[in-house]
Design an enzyme around this catalytic site. Sequence first.
Site, mmCIF file in Angstrom:
data_model
loop_
_atom_site.group_PDB
_atom_site.id
_atom_site.type_symbol
_atom_site.label_atom_id
_atom_site.label_comp_id
_atom_site.label_asym_id
_atom_site.label_seq_id
_atom_site.Cartn_x
_atom_site.Cartn_y
_atom_site.Cartn_z
ATOM 1 N N HIS A 261 0.818 -1.214 0.000
ATOM 2 C CA HIS A 261 0.000 0.000 0.000
ATOM 3 C C HIS A 261 0.845 1.255 0.000
ATOM 4 O O HIS A 261 0.492 2.262 -0.617
ATOM 5 C CB HIS A 261 -0.927 0.022 1.226
ATOM 6 C CG HIS A 261 -1.765 1.260 1.286
ATOM 7 N ND1 HIS A 261 -1.336 2.419 1.892
ATOM 8 C CD2 HIS A 261 -2.991 1.539 0.788
ATOM 9 C CE1 HIS A 261 -2.276 3.351 1.772
ATOM 10 N NE2 HIS A 261 -3.282 2.842 1.117
ATOM 11 N N CYS A 262 2.001 1.220 0.644
ATOM 12 C CA CYS A 262 2.728 2.458 0.925
ATOM 13 C C CYS A 262 3.468 3.041 -0.270
ATOM 14 O O CYS A 262 3.182 4.155 -0.709
ATOM 15 C CB CYS A 262 3.716 2.241 2.073
ATOM 16 S SG CYS A 262 2.914 1.896 3.654
#
Length: 420
Positions: A261-262
Amino acid sequence: MSGKRVTVVGQGYVGLPLAQAAARTGWSVNGLDVTASLVDALNAGVSHVDDLSDAHIQEMLELGYRATTDAGIVSESDVVVICVPTPLGEAGAPDLGAVKAASRSIGDNLRVGTTVILESTTYPGTTDSIVKPILEEASDLVAGDDFDLAYSPERIDPGSQNYGIKNTPKLMGGIDEKSTRAAVDFYGTFVDEPVAMYGTREAETAKLLENTFRHVNIALVNEMAKFCKELDIDIWEVIRGAATKPFGFMKFTPGPGVGGHCIPIDPNYLSYEVRDKLGYPFRFVELAQEINNSMPRYISDRVAELLNEHRKPLNGSDVLLLGVTYKADIADQRESPARPVAELLRARGANIRFHDPMVDVWRLDSGAVPREVSLDDAVSDSDIVVVLQAHESYDLARIAADSKVMFDTRGKSPKPAVRL
């Protein structure tokens, strides 16, 4: 700690470990989630998160943890933490639908004296300009007077054996000094080093800087990997040498793209905010995005070149992909670069199959990919083996020896294996 209650909204990769940490230090914890099947599984002691086993969930239940879909539990809480997803929406803007929905549910049930903390990654100003007005309108209470409001970015490193919630410094910034203190008081009960920030915007931006730093440096080594190949320089040996410097250098490695996600998502939040509010680009982020997004096509091109060297066309060749998760030794497939690599190879006529000890079923937009059960048979039957994720269970030296051709995009294989 007796009688202190916290509700963690969102029981995913961020919210569930947070709920565990709070439960272990005496908090009475409720895990609020909109997915009924997930709630039922958690209450039955079944985990869906890599870092937490079923035994961990059972331990939490014994400590009083309960999962629920009933937002009314907020009215009984001293602290409410929002840990819902913020995927990319249109034009690179974060999709705040889940944050807004969670804020409305909390506001409908908010009582005086509660501390509300946002952990979801987003662009600077979200806590003040999005969450605060929704909470105030729904509750008819005033932030800073009737309830405290803060932002504290998650710092979860899935699969890490070294860093967890307790020993990872935790940032937090409130809408005022009292709110910051309330957040520090909460996290300080189970985090070794709570770090107070000036305010919510600084805390929000610090999170984005952390991941932008990684994004840009991964792009740097990805671009270097490309031209080092053309110059007949071993990029992995270059990195090994540079990493011996004890100051002024931090090791990053190239790969088939960026996942999770990051890294592929969070820097875009900052880029979006700069363009939207200031009218000019955040050039480092946009260049890094361009380079990292180019890696799947570069990998597919390298696969075609390697097959060509062995007088095999990519079209019709049997290609085995090893490791399709975004990170080694976990099952998380979020934004995995294996997906665009596989789609590109399939579009060029390759017969793709996969093996991954962490994944049973793998589906692309173009359809499911056959899973190989026997790694040994799959390796020997393939025209080329492509290592996209080097899980610890893979004996890459043996796989390289048994392969007709092996291409290691993670640089974990010993020479003379072909590496990125």
